[in-house]
Design a protein around this motif. Sequence first.
Motif, mmCIF file in Angstrom:
data_model
loop_
_atom_site.group_PDB
_atom_site.id
_atom_site.type_symbol
_atom_site.label_atom_id
_atom_site.label_comp_id
_atom_site.label_asym_id
_atom_site.label_seq_id
_atom_site.Cartn_x
_atom_site.Cartn_y
_atom_site.Cartn_z
ATOM 1 N N HIS A 34 1.236 -6.166 22.918
ATOM 2 C CA HIS A 34 1.383 -7.558 22.505
ATOM 3 C C HIS A 34 2.118 -7.595 21.174
ATOM 4 N N LEU A 35 3.198 -8.324 21.103
ATOM 5 C CA LEU A 35 3.985 -8.340 19.876
ATOM 6 C C LEU A 35 3.215 -8.937 18.704
ATOM 7 N N GLY A 36 2.384 -9.933 18.972
ATOM 8 C CA GLY A 36 1.603 -10.539 17.900
ATOM 9 C C GLY A 36 0.605 -9.564 17.305
ATOM 10 N N ARG A 37 -0.093 -8.835 18.161
ATOM 11 C CA ARG A 37 -1.089 -7.874 17.680
ATOM 12 C C ARG A 37 -0.411 -6.676 17.024
ATOM 13 N N LEU A 38 0.692 -6.244 17.608
ATOM 14 C CA LEU A 38 1.427 -5.117 17.028
ATOM 15 C C LEU A 38 2.031 -5.503 15.679
ATOM 16 N N LYS A 39 2.423 -6.775 15.550
ATOM 17 C CA LYS A 39 2.964 -7.255 14.278
ATOM 18 C C LYS A 39 1.950 -7.063 13.157
ATOM 19 N N ASN A 40 0.687 -7.335 13.430
ATOM 20 C CA ASN A 40 -0.349 -7.151 12.420
ATOM 21 C C ASN A 40 -0.460 -5.689 12.003
ATOM 22 N N THR A 41 -0.294 -4.786 12.970
ATOM 23 C CA THR A 41 -0.344 -3.360 12.659
ATOM 24 C C THR A 41 0.841 -2.960 11.793
ATOM 25 N N PHE A 42 2.018 -3.470 12.110
ATOM 26 C CA PHE A 42 3.205 -3.159 11.306
ATOM 27 C C PHE A 42 3.082 -3.724 9.891
ATOM 28 N N LEU A 43 2.456 -4.896 9.759
ATOM 29 C CA LEU A 43 2.230 -5.461 8.432
ATOM 30 C C LEU A 43 1.269 -4.592 7.627
ATOM 31 N N GLN A 44 0.256 -4.046 8.305
ATOM 32 C CA GLN A 44 -0.655 -3.101 7.650
ATOM 33 C C GLN A 44 0.121 -1.891 7.144
ATOM 34 N N ALA A 45 1.033 -1.401 7.973
ATOM 35 C CA ALA A 45 1.831 -0.240 7.587
ATOM 36 C C ALA A 45 2.665 -0.539 6.344
ATOM 37 N N LEU A 46 3.250 -1.731 6.306
ATOM 38 C CA LEU A 46 4.041 -2.119 5.135
ATOM 39 C C LEU A 46 3.205 -2.086 3.860
ATOM 40 N N LYS A 47 1.966 -2.566 3.960
ATOM 41 C CA LYS A 47 1.092 -2.603 2.791
ATOM 42 C C LYS A 47 0.720 -1.201 2.313
ATOM 43 N N MET A 48 0.729 -0.236 3.228
ATOM 44 C CA MET A 48 0.348 1.135 2.859
ATOM 45 C C MET A 48 1.465 1.886 2.154
ATOM 46 N N LEU A 49 2.692 1.427 2.313
ATOM 47 C CA LEU A 49 3.811 2.139 1.737
ATOM 48 C C LEU A 49 3.857 1.983 0.220
ATOM 49 N N PRO A 50 4.281 3.028 -0.475
ATOM 50 C CA PRO A 50 4.467 2.902 -1.923
ATOM 51 C C PRO A 50 5.647 1.964 -2.205
ATOM 52 N N HIS A 51 5.424 0.915 -2.961
ATOM 53 C CA HIS A 51 6.475 -0.079 -3.195
ATOM 54 C C HIS A 51 7.241 0.128 -4.489
ATOM 55 N N GLY A 52 6.902 1.159 -5.185
ATOM 56 C CA GLY A 52 7.643 1.477 -6.410
ATOM 57 C C GLY A 52 7.324 2.883 -6.834
ATOM 58 N N ARG A 53 8.077 3.406 -7.745
ATOM 59 C CA ARG A 53 7.880 4.804 -8.142
ATOM 60 C C ARG A 53 6.530 5.039 -8.818
ATOM 61 N N ASP A 54 5.951 4.024 -9.382
ATOM 62 C CA ASP A 54 4.675 4.201 -10.094
ATOM 63 C C ASP A 54 3.462 3.891 -9.238
ATOM 64 N N ASP A 55 3.658 3.466 -7.953
ATOM 65 C CA ASP A 55 2.532 3.113 -7.090
ATOM 66 C C ASP A 55 1.822 4.361 -6.609
#
Length: 260
Positions: free
Chosen positions: A239-260
């Motif tokens: 389901h694209l809607g449910r998978l979208k939530n998983t991808f958003l979780q993945a985005l939040k886990m990524l380091p967003h800057g060199r100091d993160d």
Amino acid sequence: MSRYIQIFQQMSRHEVVDIDADDEVRCYPSVVVGPTFHKELGVDPSKAPDGVSTVDFRKMLRSAFGLERATATPSGDRWDIRRRPRLLIITRRASRGRAFMNERAMADMAGSLGFDVRLGDPEMTSDTSKFARLVNSCDVMVGVHGAGLTNMVFLPAGAVVVQVVPYGRLEWLARNTFAEPSAGMEVHYLEYVVQLDETTLSEQYPSDHPVLKDPMAIHKQGWDALKTTYLDRQNVRPHLGRLKNTFLQALKMLPHGRDD
């Protein structure tokens, strides 16, 4: 052997010999035959020479294949249009089972979230080095449970692997093979479990069939029955809607800057 020659060359100071293509008689004072198994996709430092770990093994792989990224950090202070986080969808042929039946829609959805999306099938290339570089360039990798996910060893530290678990109560298999090893690789792990209305098995069996209603009954028939039913004959349509939530979780886990 040629597919993994770069790895073998890193593991020994001696010449790599392909026994199947070697006509010479060779004499050695001692020989260690075969690999030593510690655990799934992992190294136990207490059992390894010099206390090497999975992190050390991944460092060796980066050296063997010339992989540039040790960590999943953006090129500047933040992700931007010049370096969007890259997401790799591991593809498979439908005839082999465990293929995404809506991979193009998945890619479009991920792109709408800001990912630079790539698709790749490791079975379609004989150039391991080239595929390793593709994986290493990515920040998130998603695939259905299977050998393709072993390419997570090439992901940079801090990246995210998303395992899509096929229908059939296979969470235990997913946990042992990829969830538990991810920590030793310094890779974040997310899981997406396929539901009944997301599997092509619902098109192959009547709604009251044990394959759909009672997966554990199939488990009790043994590994061959489980593998044939839930791994070889099943494709998925998340389901694209449910998978979208998983991808958003993945985005939040990524380091967003060199100091993160």
